[in-house]
Design a protein around this motif. Structure first.
Motif, short mmCIF file in Angstrom:
data_model
loop_
_atom_site.label_atom_id
_atom_site.label_comp_id
_atom_site.label_asym_id
_atom_site.label_seq_id
_atom_site.Cartn_x
_atom_site.Cartn_y
_atom_site.Cartn_z
N GLU A 1 -29.85 -1.96 -45.18
CA GLU A 1 -29.43 -2.37 -43.85
C GLU A 1 -29.95 -2.27 -42.55
O GLU A 1 -30.38 -2.01 -41.22
CB GLU A 1 -27.87 -1.72 -43.20
CG GLU A 1 -26.45 -2.71 -44.58
CD GLU A 1 -26.63 -1.96 -45.51
OE1 GLU A 1 -27.01 -0.47 -45.81
OE2 GLU A 1 -25.99 -2.30 -46.41
N SER B 1 -30.81 -4.15 -39.66
CA SER B 1 -30.37 -3.60 -37.76
C SER B 1 -31.34 -3.09 -36.94
O SER B 1 -31.23 -3.83 -35.98
CB SER B 1 -29.82 -2.16 -38.34
OG SER B 1 -28.28 -2.79 -39.42
N LEU C 1 -30.98 -4.97 -33.09
CA LEU C 1 -30.90 -4.45 -32.04
C LEU C 1 -32.56 -5.29 -30.93
O LEU C 1 -32.20 -4.74 -29.88
CB LEU C 1 -31.63 -2.67 -32.02
CG LEU C 1 -30.09 -2.23 -32.94
CD1 LEU C 1 -31.45 -0.87 -33.06
CD2 LEU C 1 -29.86 -1.72 -31.38
N SER D 1 -32.11 -6.85 -27.15
CA SER D 1 -32.30 -5.91 -26.56
C SER D 1 -33.15 -6.98 -25.55
O SER D 1 -33.52 -8.00 -24.16
CB SER D 1 -33.68 -4.93 -26.84
OG SER D 1 -32.90 -4.47 -27.23
N SER E 1 -29.49 -13.28 -32.96
CA SER E 1 -29.03 -12.46 -33.13
C SER E 1 -26.95 -11.79 -33.60
O SER E 1 -27.38 -11.35 -34.81
CB SER E 1 -28.97 -10.58 -31.99
OG SER E 1 -30.19 -11.10 -31.78
N ILE F 1 -21.44 -5.78 -38.20
CA ILE F 1 -23.18 -5.48 -37.56
C ILE F 1 -24.00 -5.68 -36.24
O ILE F 1 -24.01 -4.49 -35.29
CB ILE F 1 -23.98 -4.79 -38.32
CG1 ILE F 1 -23.58 -3.98 -40.01
CG2 ILE F 1 -25.52 -4.22 -38.11
CD1 ILE F 1 -24.12 -4.12 -41.25
N ALA G 1 -21.99 -4.42 -33.11
CA ALA G 1 -21.73 -3.18 -32.80
C ALA G 1 -23.56 -3.15 -31.79
O ALA G 1 -22.94 -2.05 -31.07
CB ALA G 1 -21.20 -2.72 -33.92
N LEU G 2 -24.01 -3.71 -32.90
CA LEU G 2 -25.34 -3.45 -32.24
C LEU G 2 -26.20 -3.87 -30.70
O LEU G 2 -26.61 -3.87 -30.46
CB LEU G 2 -26.27 -3.64 -33.60
CG LEU G 2 -25.88 -2.47 -34.72
CD1 LEU G 2 -27.32 -3.11 -35.61
CD2 LEU G 2 -26.08 -1.47 -33.90
N VAL H 1 -24.61 -2.18 -27.87
CA VAL H 1 -25.40 -1.58 -27.45
C VAL H 1 -26.98 -1.40 -27.24
O VAL H 1 -27.38 -0.94 -26.46
CB VAL H 1 -25.61 -0.72 -29.13
CG1 VAL H 1 -26.69 1.08 -28.83
CG2 VAL H 1 -24.28 0.33 -29.38
N ALA H 2 -27.56 -2.35 -27.41
CA ALA H 2 -29.01 -2.74 -27.68
C ALA H 2 -29.18 -3.18 -25.58
O ALA H 2 -30.11 -2.76 -25.06
CB ALA H 2 -29.96 -3.98 -28.00
#
Length: 192
Positions: free
Chosen positions: A3, A7, A11, A15, A47, A63, A66-67, A70-71
């Motif tokens: 992963e 992942s 990200l 971004s 994404s 996933i 969640a990511l 954050v990015a």
């Protein structure tokens, strides 16, 4: 370990999509805004959707969801600036959220605020929690748990409101009325 690479790609895509959306936003109403806007949304959607094929239909979107935020958060945080406060504003207001006005501190007001924030607010919160447990549909255990979880939240809200409100009589009337209505409604229906 399989992963890690997807992942990192999630990200990077999050971004890049957030960067493109930010660039389109900074362009304003000009004609060059649309390509950045479309590419940003396409990157963000890709994404979120492509990991479903790579990592599985459940794990991939989980996933990605969640990511990607954050990015985007790291991209927004990278532009953080500390600015000096302006000396004076022409609007006449010191801040967007002004402090509570200074109240005359008398003994009866202090005692009443303490009673409202403490025991009276707690009784009103209990009335709401019990009324929820009595009147809402669903399993009895679920209603009791949710009603019990509501009590500290409502009590905290009652505390904050009564301590910030300048009109103490209004706060007294609302909290006592809430307690009376909540307990009366609970008694009328009964717990089934």
């Amino acid at each position: 370990m399989n992963e890690l690479l997807p992942s990192l790609l999630i990200l990077a895509g999050g971004s890049a999509g957030a960067w493109a959306l930010r660039r389109s936003w900074r362009q304003g109403g000009g004609g060059g805004r649309l390509p950045w806007l479309l590419s940003g949304w396409v990157l963000l959607i890709a994404s979120l959707l492509i990991p479903a094929w790579v990592l599985g239909t459940v794990r991939g979107p989980f996933i990605a969801l969640a990511l990607v935020p954050v990015a985007a958060l790291f991209l927004v945080a990278s532009g953080f600036q500390v600015r000096m406060a302006r000396a004076g504003r022409a609007t006449g207001r010191e801040s967007l959220a002004p402090e509570p006005s200074e109240r005359a501190s008398t003994t009866w007001r202090t005692v009443l605020r303490w009673l409202l924030a403490g025991p009276i607010g707690m009784v009103a919160a209990l009335a709401i929690g019990i009324a929820y447990a009595v009147w809402m549909p669903g399993a009895a255990q679920t209603r009791l748990v949710v009603g019990g979880l509501l009590v500290p939240l409502v009590w905290g809200g009652a505390m904050a409101w009564t301590l910030a409100d300048n009109r103490i009589i209004r706060a007294t009337a609302v909290l006592v009325g809430t307690a009376l209505v909540g307990f009366t409604a609970s008694i009328l229906k009964g717990f089934a």
